[in-house]
Design a protein around this motif. Structure first.
Motif, PDB file in Angstrom:
ATOM      1  N   UNK A  26      23.713  15.362  49.600  1.00 38.14           N
ATOM      2  CA  UNK A  26      24.159  16.053  48.398  1.00 38.14           C
ATOM      3  C   UNK A  26      23.635  15.388  47.152  1.00 38.14           C
ATOM      4  N   UNK A  27      24.150  15.862  46.029  1.00 42.22           N
ATOM      5  CA  UNK A  27      23.642  15.365  44.753  1.00 42.22           C
ATOM      6  C   UNK A  27      24.698  15.508  43.670  1.00 42.22           C
ATOM      7  N   UNK A  28      24.409  14.908  42.537  1.00 42.35           N
ATOM      8  CA  UNK A  28      25.254  15.053  41.361  1.00 42.35           C
ATOM      9  C   UNK A  28      24.848  16.358  40.688  1.00 42.35           C
ATOM     10  N   UNK A  29      25.798  17.261  40.530  1.00 45.07           N
ATOM     11  CA  UNK A  29      25.529  18.563  39.907  1.00 45.07           C
ATOM     12  C   UNK A  29      26.369  18.654  38.647  1.00 45.07           C
ATOM     13  N   UNK A  30      25.844  18.120  37.571  1.00 41.29           N
ATOM     14  CA  UNK A  30      26.605  17.945  36.336  1.00 41.29           C
ATOM     15  C   UNK A  30      27.142  19.244  35.751  1.00 41.29           C
ATOM     16  N   UNK A  39      30.984  15.140  31.325  1.00 42.55           N
ATOM     17  CA  UNK A  39      30.066  14.000  31.362  1.00 42.55           C
ATOM     18  C   UNK A  39      28.761  14.338  30.652  1.00 42.55           C
ATOM     19  N   UNK A  40      28.268  15.541  30.887  1.00 43.03           N
ATOM     20  CA  UNK A  40      27.030  15.980  30.231  1.00 43.03           C
ATOM     21  C   UNK A  40      27.181  16.004  28.713  1.00 43.03           C
ATOM     22  N   UNK A  41      28.313  16.503  28.247  1.00 42.18           N
ATOM     23  CA  UNK A  41      28.545  16.604  26.801  1.00 42.18           C
ATOM     24  C   UNK A  41      28.518  15.243  26.109  1.00 42.18           C
ATOM     25  N   UNK A  42      28.947  14.182  26.811  1.00 41.76           N
ATOM     26  CA  UNK A  42      28.976  12.862  26.168  1.00 41.76           C
ATOM     27  C   UNK A  42      27.702  12.063  26.429  1.00 41.76           C
ATOM     28  N   UNK A  43      26.726  12.664  27.126  1.00 40.00           N
ATOM     29  CA  UNK A  43      25.431  12.019  27.276  1.00 40.00           C
ATOM     30  C   UNK A  43      25.198  11.262  28.567  1.00 40.00           C
ATOM     31  N   UNK A  44      26.069  11.461  29.566  1.00 42.08           N
ATOM     32  CA  UNK A  44      25.852  10.823  30.862  1.00 42.08           C
ATOM     33  C   UNK A  44      24.679  11.524  31.557  1.00 42.08           C
ATOM     34  N   UNK A  45      23.827  10.743  32.166  1.00 45.22           N
ATOM     35  CA  UNK A  45      22.621  11.247  32.824  1.00 45.22           C
ATOM     36  C   UNK A  45      22.895  11.442  34.314  1.00 45.22           C
ATOM     37  N   UNK A  46      22.417  12.548  34.859  1.00 48.81           N
ATOM     38  CA  UNK A  46      22.565  12.809  36.288  1.00 48.81           C
ATOM     39  C   UNK A  46      21.468  12.091  37.070  1.00 48.81           C
ATOM     40  N   UNK A  47      21.846  11.562  38.229  1.00 49.14           N
ATOM     41  CA  UNK A  47      20.839  10.961  39.108  1.00 49.14           C
ATOM     42  C   UNK A  47      20.416  11.937  40.201  1.00 49.14           C
ATOM     43  N   UNK A  48      20.914  13.168  40.112  1.00 47.93           N
ATOM     44  CA  UNK A  48      20.631  14.197  41.126  1.00 47.93           C
ATOM     45  C   UNK A  48      20.919  13.652  42.528  1.00 47.93           C
ATOM     46  N   UNK A  49      19.914  13.566  43.376  1.00 48.05           N
ATOM     47  CA  UNK A  49      20.143  13.128  44.755  1.00 48.05           C
ATOM     48  C   UNK A  49      19.545  11.752  45.053  1.00 48.05           C
ATOM     49  N   UNK A  50      19.314  10.948  44.025  1.00 47.49           N
ATOM     50  CA  UNK A  50      18.755   9.610  44.253  1.00 47.49           C
ATOM     51  C   UNK A  50      19.777   8.679  44.902  1.00 47.49           C
ATOM     52  N   UNK A  51      19.289   7.785  45.728  1.00 47.90           N
ATOM     53  CA  UNK A  51      20.150   6.749  46.301  1.00 47.90           C
ATOM     54  C   UNK A  51      20.406   5.683  45.232  1.00 47.90           C
ATOM     55  N   UNK A  52      21.418   4.867  45.453  1.00 48.81           N
ATOM     56  CA  UNK A  52      21.707   3.786  44.510  1.00 48.81           C
ATOM     57  C   UNK A  52      20.521   2.837  44.379  1.00 48.81           C
ATOM     58  N   UNK A  53      19.842   2.604  45.496  1.00 44.06           N
ATOM     59  CA  UNK A  53      18.678   1.719  45.477  1.00 44.06           C
ATOM     60  C   UNK A  53      17.556   2.312  44.613  1.00 44.06           C
ATOM     61  N   UNK A  54      17.338   3.620  44.761  1.00 49.26           N
ATOM     62  CA  UNK A  54      16.296   4.279  43.966  1.00 49.26           C
ATOM     63  C   UNK A  54      16.662   4.262  42.484  1.00 49.26           C
ATOM     64  N   UNK A  79      13.026  13.132  36.651  1.00 45.97           N
ATOM     65  CA  UNK A  79      11.623  13.411  36.947  1.00 45.97           C
ATOM     66  C   UNK A  79      11.201  12.548  38.127  1.00 45.97           C
ATOM     67  N   UNK A  80      10.663  13.183  39.147  1.00 46.10           N
ATOM     68  CA  UNK A  80      10.210  12.442  40.324  1.00 46.10           C
ATOM     69  C   UNK A  80       8.914  11.712  40.007  1.00 46.10           C
ATOM     70  N   UNK A  81       8.939  10.396  40.191  1.00 47.10           N
ATOM     71  CA  UNK A  81       7.743   9.592  39.965  1.00 47.10           C
ATOM     72  C   UNK A  81       7.040   9.280  41.278  1.00 47.10           C
ATOM     73  N   UNK A  82       7.844   9.064  42.317  1.00 46.10           N
ATOM     74  CA  UNK A  82       7.313   8.717  43.636  1.00 46.10           C
ATOM     75  C   UNK A  82       8.112   9.388  44.759  1.00 46.10           C
ATOM     76  N   UNK A  86      14.872  14.816  43.925  1.00 49.22           N
ATOM     77  CA  UNK A  86      14.543  16.231  44.061  1.00 49.22           C
ATOM     78  C   UNK A  86      14.785  16.901  42.719  1.00 49.22           C
ATOM     79  N   UNK A  87      13.863  17.728  42.281  1.00 48.18           N
ATOM     80  CA  UNK A  87      14.026  18.432  41.011  1.00 48.18           C
ATOM     81  C   UNK A  87      15.277  19.311  41.078  1.00 48.18           C
ATOM     82  N   UNK A  88      15.993  19.416  39.974  1.00 53.02           N
ATOM     83  CA  UNK A  88      17.255  20.146  39.903  1.00 53.02           C
ATOM     84  C   UNK A  88      17.120  21.573  40.413  1.00 53.02           C
TER      85      UNK A  88
END
Length: 111
Positions: A26-30, A39-54, A79-82, A86-88
């Motif tokens: 799964x992923x963070x779906x803000x 969270x979005x309104x106050x400027x928190x950034x979504x990590x989508x489906x990245x692991x904590x390590x990523x 934005x996927x660099x490597x 996954x793109x939203x």
């Protein structure tokens, strides 16, 4: 509300705040739920489906570059660099959680 206010203050101080999921899948779906919208309104950034390590590696790399602002780093988190995220637009929709919602997909009513 206190947590949201605290996160808002952190963002106003220039601190990068990233929302991450603890789920294996799964992923963070803000924008899909009230809490995520707040969270979005106050400027928190979504990590989508990245692991904590990523997330840790990506933030360390982006901060280490030294030529990016916190806002630019926040924008680059989705934005996927490597292949780390996954793109939203490519993420599956949020799962149905209630018995009613699951049953309604099948055209039956279970309460």
């Amino acid at each position: 509300d206190d947590l949201i206010e605290c996160l808002k203050e952190a963002r106003e101080l220039g601190i990068l705040v990233i929302a991450s999921t603890q789920c294996h899948r799964g992923s963070v779906m803000m924008g899909h739920y009230a809490t995520g919208q707040a969270l979005e309104r106050v400027g928190v950034v979504s990590s989508n489906d990245m692991t904590l390590e990523a997330i840790s590696c990506k933030v360390a790399y982006l901060l280490g570059r030294g030529d990016l602002s916190i806002d630019e780093i926040g924008n680059l988190m989705t934005v996927s660099m490597r292949g780390e995220v996954t793109h939203t637009d490519a993420l599956p929709p949020p799962p149905f959680t209630s018995a009613y919602q699951r049953a309604s997909r099948k055209g039956r009513y279970f309460y």
